[in-house]
Design a protein around this motif. Structure first.
Motif, short mmCIF file in Angstrom:
data_model
loop_
_atom_site.label_atom_id
_atom_site.label_comp_id
_atom_site.label_asym_id
_atom_site.label_seq_id
_atom_site.Cartn_x
_atom_site.Cartn_y
_atom_site.Cartn_z
N LYS A 1 -22.73 8.52 34.60
CA LYS A 1 -21.78 8.73 33.50
C LYS A 1 -21.74 7.51 32.57
CE LYS A 1 -20.55 12.86 34.55
NZ LYS A 1 -21.01 13.98 33.70
N LEU B 1 -12.08 13.47 32.47
CA LEU B 1 -13.42 13.46 31.88
C LEU B 1 -13.68 14.75 31.11
CD1 LEU B 1 -16.09 11.79 31.76
CD2 LEU B 1 -16.90 13.26 33.63
N SER C 1 -15.35 15.46 41.81
CA SER C 1 -15.89 16.66 41.16
C SER C 1 -16.57 16.34 39.84
CB SER C 1 -14.76 17.67 40.93
OG SER C 1 -13.73 17.10 40.13
N ASP C 2 -16.24 15.19 39.24
CA ASP C 2 -16.87 14.78 37.98
C ASP C 2 -18.27 14.20 38.20
OD1 ASP C 2 -14.57 15.42 36.49
OD2 ASP C 2 -13.70 13.45 36.87
N LEU D 1 -13.05 8.68 37.33
CA LEU D 1 -14.02 9.74 37.62
C LEU D 1 -13.77 10.28 39.02
CD1 LEU D 1 -17.18 7.96 36.13
CD2 LEU D 1 -15.76 9.73 35.04
N GLU E 1 -15.88 17.70 29.02
CA GLU E 1 -17.16 18.33 29.34
C GLU E 1 -18.31 17.62 28.62
OE1 GLU E 1 -17.21 22.51 28.70
OE2 GLU E 1 -15.45 22.90 29.97
#
Length: 402
Positions: free
Chosen positions: A163, A108, A138-139, A135, A110
């Motif tokens: 997201k 992913l 941590s995403d 994903l 930024e």
């Protein structure tokens, strides 16, 4: 546009120490023919390009050869990373592949806009691809979110939805009135799985609910689940499934790719992939196994791989030895036994019978129980060692998991 949806290539896969390189080569050859015949404009690969995060040189070679073959057909490629893939490894040649009109999103980015790909290009956009890779926690989850296990699961689900919503909002704002397709690599609640999937998002308990998918998207192209199937969602949402049989539990699946013709809408057409190799499971008593193996015939382009399961009433070391001999001496052209195991219906014993009358199960260490079970199974020494190593890894994961 005419778009193909596929996923879970798992290049470099070993099926019980038998590499599937030949299978993948035949699949890519078939895929190239299909792209040419059906005049495909773009291919979406929704994660798990490789079977291992650090693939072998042979697996990497096959990957790049496949990209070259498809590029020669003037077909756009959009590839996302899966939970088996290393984001950094996939992203390393990103700029080079982008110059060849191949979009690879290993991990992913930024900025969500770096996942948004207009096809065929920004100046002449007919379809927008929101290429979301697998994903990771941590995403989608802040370290401060959730104190309990259930809180963490809820935070993961919420983060995944956020997201997809963010990607939908960017598509709508930047490319209004142009249809958008989302790619994802995740476990959706309620789908059927096979033995070859690796659990994701805390053992799949953070299953993403299909109704959480943003309805702005016209189609959602999913990967991770190897059995092809539709997800019950408000927009057409499909797992294409893996193109190859990756475990014996998939031996009866019809492998396929999905074709979306945007002129006709977003309900895909299923195109079956021919089986290049047969996976066969033979079960029965020792005598029945001997008879079935004797009459077994080869089918398909590649060698047929066989799983043998001996089912007997009473535990017998003699029959275990006879099964070993049967497997060792089996020799037929284009037929290979790659896995065998036993099942004794009356084998269940009290812990005192296994470990001695003075020991209780609760007094034993987990690995001692596991080792005792292995002693009653007909594993080769290297298989037994590999299982013990896997047990240690799983135990370590349990003790270090957050």
């Amino acid at each position: 546009m005419r778009i193909l949806h596929t996923a879970d290539w798992h290049i470099g896969k070993r099926l019980h120490k038998h590499y599937l390189y030949q299978d993948f080569d035949l699949f890519i050859g078939w895929l190239c023919d299909l792209v040419h015949q059906e005049q495909i404009d773009a291919i979406l690969v929704s994660g798990d390009v490789f079977d291992l995060a650090n693939p072998s040189a042979e697996a990497r070679k096959q990957y790049f050869q496949a990209l070259i073959a498809l590029k020669n057909l003037d077909c756009h490629l959009v590839i996302t990373g899966g939970n088996h893939d290393s984001p950094s490894m996939l992203d390393a040649p990103k700029d080079l592949l982008l110059a060849l009109e191949m979009n690879v999103i290993g991990g992913l980015p930024e900025m969500i806009q770096d996942c948004i790909i207009p096809l065929p290009n920004k100046e002449n956009s007919e379809i927008i691809i929101a290429a979301l890779p697998y994903l990771r926690d941590s995403d989608v989850r802040l370290a401060s979110e959730g104190n309990t296990y259930e809180d963490r699961l809820a935070a993961i689900r919420k983060g995944i939805q956020a997201k997809f919503d963010e990607a939908a909002a960017y598509c709508e704002q930047t490319y209004p009135h142009i249809p958008a397709i989302a790619m994802g690599h995740l476990y959706a609640a309620g789908v059927s799985t096979s033995e070859s999937e690796r659990d994701i998002q805390i053992g799949n308990q953070a299953a993403f609910k299909a109704e959480q998918f943003n309805t702005y998207f016209s189609y959602i192209a999913l990967g991770h689940i190897h059995q092809p199937q539709r997800v019950n969602a408000q927009v057409p949402t499909f797992y294409s499934g893996s193109p190859l049989m990756l475990s014996f539990s998939e031996r009866q699946d019809e492998k396929r790719v999905l074709l979306i013709d945007t002129q006709n809408g977003f309900e895909p057409e299923s195109i079956a992939i021919p089986p290049f190799r047969k996976l066969l499971k033979i079960s029965g008593s020792l005598e029945e196994l001997q008879q079935k193996l004797e009459v077994l015939q080869h089918e398909g382009q590649l060698d047929s791989l066989i799983e043998v399961e001996m089912k007997e009433e009473q535990y017998s070391t003699q029959k275990l030895a006879q099964l070993d001999e049967l497997v060792s001496n089996f020799s037929k052209d284009h037929l290979e036994i790659i896995k065998y195991r036993t099942q004794f219906k009356e084998q269940q014993q009290q812990s005192s019978a296994v470990f001695g009358a003075q020991q209780n199960l609760e007094d034993l260490k987990p690995k001692e129980v596991f080792e005792s079970l292995l002693e009653n199974e007909a594993f080769l020494p290297e298989e037994r060692q590999e299982l013990l190593h896997t047990f240690d890894e799983l135990k370590e994961m349990l003790t270090t998991s957050d």
